[in-house]
Design a protein around this motif. Structure first.
Motif, mmCIF file in Angstrom:
data_model
loop_
_atom_site.group_PDB
_atom_site.id
_atom_site.type_symbol
_atom_site.label_atom_id
_atom_site.label_comp_id
_atom_site.label_asym_id
_atom_site.label_seq_id
_atom_site.Cartn_x
_atom_site.Cartn_y
_atom_site.Cartn_z
ATOM 1 N N ASP A 28 -39.540 51.542 20.967
ATOM 2 C CA ASP A 28 -40.661 51.723 20.035
ATOM 3 C C ASP A 28 -41.884 50.881 20.407
ATOM 4 O OD1 ASP A 28 -39.975 49.137 19.292
ATOM 5 O OD2 ASP A 28 -39.450 49.657 17.228
ATOM 6 N N GLY A 29 -41.791 50.155 21.538
ATOM 7 C CA GLY A 29 -42.910 49.336 21.996
ATOM 8 C C GLY A 29 -42.889 47.906 21.510
ATOM 9 N N SER A 30 -41.943 47.562 20.657
ATOM 10 C CA SER A 30 -41.872 46.182 20.163
ATOM 11 C C SER A 30 -41.170 45.284 21.185
ATOM 12 C CB SER A 30 -41.142 46.129 18.814
ATOM 13 O OG SER A 30 -39.809 46.569 18.952
ATOM 14 N N VAL A 31 -41.509 44.008 21.137
ATOM 15 C CA VAL A 31 -40.918 43.004 22.017
ATOM 16 C C VAL A 31 -40.029 42.110 21.166
ATOM 17 C CG1 VAL A 31 -41.404 41.060 23.549
ATOM 18 C CG2 VAL A 31 -42.896 43.070 23.573
ATOM 19 N N VAL A 32 -38.800 41.872 21.630
ATOM 20 C CA VAL A 32 -37.869 41.027 20.875
ATOM 21 C C VAL A 32 -37.244 39.976 21.785
ATOM 22 C CG1 VAL A 32 -37.319 42.794 19.163
ATOM 23 C CG2 VAL A 32 -35.922 42.594 21.197
ATOM 24 N N TRP A 33 -36.868 38.857 21.177
ATOM 25 C CA TRP A 33 -36.149 37.778 21.841
ATOM 26 C C TRP A 33 -34.820 37.598 21.121
ATOM 27 C CZ3 TRP A 33 -41.344 37.828 20.946
ATOM 28 C CH2 TRP A 33 -42.172 37.664 22.033
ATOM 29 N N SER A 34 -34.071 38.643 21.040
ATOM 30 C CA SER A 34 -32.799 38.642 20.319
ATOM 31 C C SER A 34 -31.783 37.730 21.008
ATOM 32 C CB SER A 34 -32.250 40.071 20.264
ATOM 33 O OG SER A 34 -30.868 40.088 20.004
ATOM 34 N N GLY A 35 -31.208 36.805 20.240
ATOM 35 C CA GLY A 35 -30.169 35.935 20.781
ATOM 36 C C GLY A 35 -28.979 36.714 21.305
ATOM 37 N N LEU A 36 -28.615 37.790 20.603
ATOM 38 C CA LEU A 36 -27.487 38.616 21.031
ATOM 39 C C LEU A 36 -27.787 39.306 22.361
ATOM 40 C CD1 LEU A 36 -24.717 39.896 20.524
ATOM 41 C CD2 LEU A 36 -25.893 41.688 19.230
ATOM 42 N N LEU A 37 -28.967 39.918 22.476
ATOM 43 C CA LEU A 37 -29.333 40.561 23.740
ATOM 44 C C LEU A 37 -29.450 39.553 24.875
ATOM 45 C CD1 LEU A 37 -32.023 43.177 22.622
ATOM 46 C CD2 LEU A 37 -29.658 43.614 23.313
ATOM 47 N N LEU A 38 -30.032 38.386 24.579
ATOM 48 C CA LEU A 38 -30.175 37.359 25.616
ATOM 49 C C LEU A 38 -28.822 36.840 26.089
ATOM 50 C CD1 LEU A 38 -33.284 35.561 24.181
ATOM 51 C CD2 LEU A 38 -33.135 36.653 26.435
#
Length: 71
Positions: A28-38
């Motif tokens: 969707d174009g948003s940027v995330v710094w998700s702890g789970l994804l990292l």
């Protein structure tokens, strides 16, 4: 991003830079710094090369977006 290094002292400032910070660009174009994804990305990076160190593994200050390759 908060850092405890003075300007120019970070591994990000060396050439070639052994360090980088990671964020995820979603569909969707948003940027995330998700702890789970990292943490999932860190497992992949460390499995690919044992020299990769993740800021999420540091004993005190956790810098989860931070990755660096130690020589």
């Amino acid at each position: 991003m908060v850092t405890y290094k003075r300007g120019g002292e970070s591994n990000h400032n060396k050439l070639p830079a052994p360090a980088l910070d990671v964020a995820f660009l979603l569909a969707d174009g948003s940027v995330v710094w998700s702890g789970l994804l990292l943490s999932k990305f860190a497992r992949l990076m460390k499995a690919a090369d044992a020299r990769v160190h993740w800021g999420g593994d540091w004993p005190g200050f956790k810098d989860r977006p931070h990755f660096e390759v130690l020589s």
